[in-house]
Structures are given as C-alpha cells and as structure tokens.
Design a protein around this motif. Structure first.
Motif, PDB file in Angstrom:
ATOM      1  N   VAL A  26     -17.137  37.654 -16.250  1.00  0.00           N
ATOM      2  CA  VAL A  26     -17.231  36.274 -15.755  1.00  0.00           C
ATOM      3  C   VAL A  26     -15.838  35.655 -15.658  1.00  0.00           C
ATOM      4  O   VAL A  26     -15.507  35.000 -14.666  1.00  0.00           O
ATOM      5  CB  VAL A  26     -18.164  35.425 -16.649  1.00  0.00           C
ATOM      6  CG1 VAL A  26     -18.082  33.947 -16.293  1.00  0.00           C
ATOM      7  CG2 VAL A  26     -19.595  35.924 -16.542  1.00  0.00           C
ATOM      8  N   ALA A  27     -15.015  35.876 -16.668  1.00  0.00           N
ATOM      9  CA  ALA A  27     -13.645  35.342 -16.649  1.00  0.00           C
ATOM     10  C   ALA A  27     -12.844  35.938 -15.505  1.00  0.00           C
ATOM     11  O   ALA A  27     -12.043  35.244 -14.873  1.00  0.00           O
ATOM     12  CB  ALA A  27     -12.954  35.615 -17.985  1.00  0.00           C
ATOM     13  N   ALA A  28     -13.058  37.209 -15.214  1.00  0.00           N
ATOM     14  CA  ALA A  28     -12.336  37.860 -14.113  1.00  0.00           C
ATOM     15  C   ALA A  28     -12.735  37.247 -12.772  1.00  0.00           C
ATOM     16  O   ALA A  28     -11.878  36.988 -11.921  1.00  0.00           O
ATOM     17  CB  ALA A  28     -12.632  39.358 -14.109  1.00  0.00           C
ATOM     18  N   VAL A  29     -14.015  37.002 -12.585  1.00  0.00           N
ATOM     19  CA  VAL A  29     -14.495  36.423 -11.329  1.00  0.00           C
ATOM     20  C   VAL A  29     -13.971  34.995 -11.159  1.00  0.00           C
ATOM     21  O   VAL A  29     -13.588  34.598 -10.065  1.00  0.00           O
ATOM     22  CB  VAL A  29     -16.047  36.453 -11.287  1.00  0.00           C
ATOM     23  CG1 VAL A  29     -16.579  35.634 -10.132  1.00  0.00           C
ATOM     24  CG2 VAL A  29     -16.542  37.892 -11.209  1.00  0.00           C
ATOM     25  N   ARG A  30     -13.904  34.259 -12.260  1.00  0.00           N
ATOM     26  CA  ARG A  30     -13.448  32.858 -12.214  1.00  0.00           C
ATOM     27  C   ARG A  30     -11.941  32.719 -12.339  1.00  0.00           C
ATOM     28  O   ARG A  30     -11.419  31.609 -12.358  1.00  0.00           O
ATOM     29  CB  ARG A  30     -14.112  32.065 -13.336  1.00  0.00           C
ATOM     30  CG  ARG A  30     -15.596  31.921 -13.159  1.00  0.00           C
ATOM     31  CD  ARG A  30     -16.193  31.118 -14.274  1.00  0.00           C
ATOM     32  NE  ARG A  30     -17.619  30.949 -14.079  1.00  0.00           N
ATOM     33  CZ  ARG A  30     -18.420  30.395 -14.964  1.00  0.00           C
ATOM     34  NH1 ARG A  30     -17.932  29.958 -16.113  1.00  0.00           N
ATOM     35  NH2 ARG A  30     -19.690  30.288 -14.726  1.00  0.00           N
ATOM     36  N   ASP A  31     -11.245  33.833 -12.439  1.00  0.00           N
ATOM     37  CA  ASP A  31      -9.791  33.853 -12.581  1.00  0.00           C
ATOM     38  C   ASP A  31      -9.338  33.029 -13.794  1.00  0.00           C
ATOM     39  O   ASP A  31      -8.411  32.229 -13.720  1.00  0.00           O
ATOM     40  CB  ASP A  31      -9.114  33.355 -11.303  1.00  0.00           C
ATOM     41  CG  ASP A  31      -7.653  33.772 -11.229  1.00  0.00           C
ATOM     42  OD1 ASP A  31      -7.306  34.832 -11.787  1.00  0.00           O
ATOM     43  OD2 ASP A  31      -6.856  33.028 -10.623  1.00  0.00           O
ATOM     44  N   GLN A  32     -10.030  33.265 -14.912  1.00  0.00           N
ATOM     45  CA  GLN A  32      -9.709  32.588 -16.172  1.00  0.00           C
ATOM     46  C   GLN A  32      -9.082  33.579 -17.144  1.00  0.00           C
ATOM     47  O   GLN A  32      -8.934  34.763 -16.842  1.00  0.00           O
ATOM     48  CB  GLN A  32     -10.981  31.996 -16.784  1.00  0.00           C
ATOM     49  CG  GLN A  32     -11.588  30.890 -15.951  1.00  0.00           C
ATOM     50  CD  GLN A  32     -12.904  30.397 -16.517  1.00  0.00           C
ATOM     51  OE1 GLN A  32     -13.561  31.073 -17.296  1.00  0.00           O
ATOM     52  NE2 GLN A  32     -13.296  29.198 -16.102  1.00  0.00           N
TER      53      GLN A  32
END
Length: 90
Positions: A26-32
């Motif tokens: 999820v963090a990768a998709v949201r660039d977090q």
C-alpha cells in the motif's frame, strides 16, 4: 513449550509478516515511506509462509532480484525450522 503454543506463535508471526508486506505494498502504491528490505527479509525469516503468500497475493516484490531469491531461501529455512521443532514437540 507445548505444540499448541508453538503453533500459535507460528500463526502470529506469519500473520505479522503477511500484514507487513500488505502495508508495504500500500505504501509503495501511494508513494509513501516504506518498510526496508532488510526488515522485510527479517520478517520472512520468522514468518516465511505469510510473507511469501502476501508477496504472491499482492504481487509485491515478485520481480525484484536478489530480494526474491533471498526471501525464498529464508522462507525455506523457516519451513524447515518449523518442521524440525514440530517433530521435537510431538
């Protein structure tokens, strides 16, 4: 340690690894901010089944080498260790 307690610990660590891989995806998709690869590999060592399941299910880090190869080795070690401890506890 009894077998049920050991199996409960195994389920908990695999669930922990599964959730961590999901959060990282999820963090990768949201660039977090992401979980480091070293931490993900550490989680794979203690929760190899959960991490490999999450990796395949979420299509996360499936094509990244050498991470994938190292994760597969650690997951194999994890499964072998579980089998060994279960034989001792039975």
């Amino acid at each position: 340690m009894s077998l049920p307690v050991f199996l409960l610990i195994c389920v908990a660590t695999n669930l922990w690894a599964f959730v961590a891989f999901g959060f990282d995806k999820v963090a990768a998709v949201r660039d977090q901010r992401r979980i480091s690869e070293a931490n993900l590999l550490g989680l794979t060592l203690i929760g190899g089944i959960g991490s490999m399941t999450a990796s395949s299910l979420f299509k996360h880090k499936t094509g990244k080498q050498p991470f994938r190869r190292n994760a597969e080795i650690l997951a194999g070690f994890h499964v072998a260790l579980i089998a060994f401890v279960v034989t001792l506890l039975v």
